[in-house]
Design a protein around this motif. Structure first.
Motif, PDB file in Angstrom:
ATOM      1  N   ALA A  14      65.434  29.649 -38.256  1.00 44.87           N
ATOM      2  CA  ALA A  14      65.434  28.854 -37.025  1.00 44.87           C
ATOM      3  C   ALA A  14      66.227  27.576 -37.286  1.00 44.87           C
ATOM      4  O   ALA A  14      65.791  26.712 -38.029  1.00 44.87           O
ATOM      5  CB  ALA A  14      64.011  28.527 -36.596  1.00 44.87           C
ATOM      6  N   ASP A  15      67.420  27.488 -36.692  1.00 47.50           N
ATOM      7  CA  ASP A  15      68.290  26.339 -36.934  1.00 47.50           C
ATOM      8  C   ASP A  15      67.836  25.098 -36.178  1.00 47.50           C
ATOM      9  O   ASP A  15      67.910  23.997 -36.678  1.00 47.50           O
ATOM     10  CB  ASP A  15      69.730  26.672 -36.509  1.00 47.50           C
ATOM     11  N   ASP A  16      67.377  25.282 -34.983  1.00 52.66           N
ATOM     12  CA  ASP A  16      67.022  24.153 -34.132  1.00 52.66           C
ATOM     13  C   ASP A  16      65.833  24.570 -33.278  1.00 52.66           C
ATOM     14  O   ASP A  16      65.785  25.698 -32.788  1.00 52.66           O
ATOM     15  CB  ASP A  16      68.214  23.786 -33.251  1.00 52.66           C
ATOM     16  N   ALA A  17      64.875  23.703 -33.119  1.00 52.48           N
ATOM     17  CA  ALA A  17      63.686  24.025 -32.327  1.00 52.48           C
ATOM     18  C   ALA A  17      63.458  22.950 -31.275  1.00 52.48           C
ATOM     19  O   ALA A  17      63.621  21.763 -31.548  1.00 52.48           O
ATOM     20  CB  ALA A  17      62.457  24.139 -33.225  1.00 52.48           C
ATOM     21  N   HIS A  18      63.097  23.403 -30.086  1.00 55.11           N
ATOM     22  CA  HIS A  18      62.734  22.505 -28.988  1.00 55.11           C
ATOM     23  C   HIS A  18      61.356  22.943 -28.517  1.00 55.11           C
ATOM     24  O   HIS A  18      61.124  24.118 -28.254  1.00 55.11           O
ATOM     25  CB  HIS A  18      63.734  22.615 -27.834  1.00 55.11           C
ATOM     26  N   THR A  19      60.432  22.001 -28.424  1.00 53.82           N
ATOM     27  CA  THR A  19      59.069  22.322 -28.019  1.00 53.82           C
ATOM     28  C   THR A  19      58.678  21.460 -26.830  1.00 53.82           C
ATOM     29  O   THR A  19      59.047  20.299 -26.745  1.00 53.82           O
ATOM     30  CB  THR A  19      58.072  22.072 -29.162  1.00 53.82           C
ATOM     31  N   PHE A  20      57.937  22.064 -25.916  1.00 57.50           N
ATOM     32  CA  PHE A  20      57.396  21.307 -24.794  1.00 57.50           C
ATOM     33  C   PHE A  20      56.238  22.087 -24.200  1.00 57.50           C
ATOM     34  O   PHE A  20      56.069  23.279 -24.455  1.00 57.50           O
ATOM     35  CB  PHE A  20      58.467  20.988 -23.737  1.00 57.50           C
ATOM     36  N   ILE A  21      55.417  21.385 -23.428  1.00 56.90           N
ATOM     37  CA  ILE A  21      54.301  22.020 -22.732  1.00 56.90           C
ATOM     38  C   ILE A  21      54.345  21.560 -21.281  1.00 56.90           C
ATOM     39  O   ILE A  21      54.546  20.374 -20.995  1.00 56.90           O
ATOM     40  CB  ILE A  21      52.948  21.713 -23.404  1.00 56.90           C
ATOM     41  N   LYS A  22      54.228  22.527 -20.376  1.00 54.90           N
ATOM     42  CA  LYS A  22      54.245  22.225 -18.939  1.00 54.90           C
ATOM     43  C   LYS A  22      53.260  23.153 -18.261  1.00 54.90           C
ATOM     44  O   LYS A  22      53.282  24.368 -18.488  1.00 54.90           O
ATOM     45  CB  LYS A  22      55.652  22.434 -18.372  1.00 54.90           C
ATOM     46  N   ASN A  23      52.384  22.576 -17.446  1.00 48.64           N
ATOM     47  CA  ASN A  23      51.359  23.348 -16.735  1.00 48.64           C
ATOM     48  C   ASN A  23      50.533  24.213 -17.684  1.00 48.64           C
ATOM     49  O   ASN A  23      50.151  25.321 -17.347  1.00 48.64           O
ATOM     50  CB  ASN A  23      51.990  24.214 -15.639  1.00 48.64           C
ATOM     51  N   GLY A  24      50.304  23.705 -18.886  1.00 51.64           N
ATOM     52  CA  GLY A  24      49.479  24.422 -19.848  1.00 51.64           C
ATOM     53  C   GLY A  24      50.187  25.526 -20.606  1.00 51.64           C
ATOM     54  O   GLY A  24      49.564  26.253 -21.374  1.00 51.64           O
ATOM     55  N   VAL A  25      51.513  25.664 -20.428  1.00 53.29           N
ATOM     56  CA  VAL A  25      52.270  26.689 -21.145  1.00 53.29           C
ATOM     57  C   VAL A  25      53.105  26.009 -22.230  1.00 53.29           C
ATOM     58  O   VAL A  25      53.991  25.207 -21.947  1.00 53.29           O
ATOM     59  CB  VAL A  25      53.192  27.492 -20.206  1.00 53.29           C
ATOM     60  N   LEU A  26      52.791  26.334 -23.475  1.00 45.32           N
ATOM     61  CA  LEU A  26      53.554  25.854 -24.615  1.00 45.32           C
ATOM     62  C   LEU A  26      54.795  26.720 -24.749  1.00 45.32           C
ATOM     63  O   LEU A  26      54.707  27.946 -24.764  1.00 45.32           O
ATOM     64  CB  LEU A  26      52.724  25.954 -25.897  1.00 45.32           C
ATOM     65  N   THR A  27      55.953  26.082 -24.854  1.00 41.29           N
ATOM     66  CA  THR A  27      57.210  26.797 -25.048  1.00 41.29           C
ATOM     67  C   THR A  27      57.883  26.256 -26.302  1.00 41.29           C
ATOM     68  O   THR A  27      58.012  25.048 -26.474  1.00 41.29           O
ATOM     69  CB  THR A  27      58.151  26.610 -23.845  1.00 41.29           C
ATOM     70  N   VAL A  28      58.287  27.180 -27.175  1.00 37.70           N
ATOM     71  CA  VAL A  28      59.023  26.846 -28.379  1.00 37.70           C
ATOM     72  C   VAL A  28      60.335  27.619 -28.300  1.00 37.70           C
ATOM     73  O   VAL A  28      60.340  28.843 -28.334  1.00 37.70           O
ATOM     74  CB  VAL A  28      58.258  27.209 -29.660  1.00 37.70           C
ATOM     75  N   GLU A  29      61.442  26.895 -28.179  1.00 38.26           N
ATOM     76  CA  GLU A  29      62.766  27.501 -28.101  1.00 38.26           C
ATOM     77  C   GLU A  29      63.447  27.344 -29.452  1.00 38.26           C
ATOM     78  O   GLU A  29      63.586  26.224 -29.964  1.00 38.26           O
ATOM     79  CB  GLU A  29      63.602  26.838 -27.022  1.00 38.26           C
ATOM     80  N   LEU A  30      63.866  28.457 -30.032  1.00 41.16           N
ATOM     81  CA  LEU A  30      64.505  28.458 -31.340  1.00 41.16           C
ATOM     82  C   LEU A  30      65.924  28.972 -31.201  1.00 41.16           C
ATOM     83  O   LEU A  30      66.153  29.996 -30.557  1.00 41.16           O
ATOM     84  CB  LEU A  30      63.740  29.334 -32.320  1.00 41.16           C
ATOM     85  N   GLU A  31      66.860  28.297 -31.837  1.00 41.35           N
ATOM     86  CA  GLU A  31      68.246  28.734 -31.832  1.00 41.35           C
ATOM     87  C   GLU A  31      68.573  29.347 -33.186  1.00 41.35           C
ATOM     88  O   GLU A  31      67.970  28.999 -34.196  1.00 41.35           O
ATOM     89  CB  GLU A  31      69.169  27.562 -31.553  1.00 41.35           C
ATOM     90  N   GLY A  32      69.530  30.237 -33.217  1.00 40.67           N
ATOM     91  CA  GLY A  32      69.987  30.818 -34.466  1.00 40.67           C
ATOM     92  C   GLY A  32      69.543  32.250 -34.643  1.00 40.67           C
ATOM     93  O   GLY A  32      68.823  32.821 -33.820  1.00 40.67           O
ATOM     94  N   GLU A  33      69.988  32.846 -35.740  1.00 44.31           N
ATOM     95  CA  GLU A  33      69.634  34.223 -36.089  1.00 44.31           C
ATOM     96  C   GLU A  33      68.247  34.235 -36.710  1.00 44.31           C
ATOM     97  O   GLU A  33      68.018  33.586 -37.716  1.00 44.31           O
ATOM     98  CB  GLU A  33      70.660  34.787 -37.081  1.00 44.31           C
ATOM     99  N   LEU A  34      67.343  34.995 -36.135  1.00 45.10           N
ATOM    100  CA  LEU A  34      65.985  35.068 -36.679  1.00 45.10           C
ATOM    101  C   LEU A  34      65.677  36.481 -37.127  1.00 45.10           C
ATOM    102  O   LEU A  34      66.072  37.426 -36.599  1.00 45.10           O
ATOM    103  CB  LEU A  34      64.962  34.633 -35.632  1.00 45.10           C
TER     104      LEU A  34
END
Length: 82
Positions: free
Chosen positions: A62-82
């Motif tokens: 995972a090269d880059d990670a973006h995390t946020f929570i909205k309306n009770g939904v946790l989202t983790v966005e990962l860039e790169g080859e996994l």
């Protein structure tokens, strides 16, 4: 990332979505947990919901990670080859 820890006895739906340029993990804690705190420390995502704390490691590659929570939904966005 081990999604099973979120779908255990608490029953939160957790999903993994794969795209050409990365992966998105989504965990639905429910709208009552909209005030959850989320932090990213090195390769560890830390989520605090009420008095519960969840920690999990990001997958290798995972090269880059973006995390946020909205309306009770946790989202983790990962860039790169996994």
């Amino acid at each position: 990332m081990n999604l099973e820890q979120f779908t255990g006895s608490d029953g939160q739906p957790a999903r993994r979505y794969e795209y050409d340029d990365g992966v998105v993990f989504a965990v639905d804690f429910g709208p009552e947990f909209g005030d959850a705190a989320i932090d990213l420390v090195d390769d560890t995502v830390i989520v605090v919901v009420e008095e519960e704390q969840y920690e999990f490691e990001l997958p290798d590659g995972a090269d880059d990670a973006h995390t946020f929570i909205k309306n009770g939904v946790l989202t983790v966005e990962l860039e790169g080859e996994l």
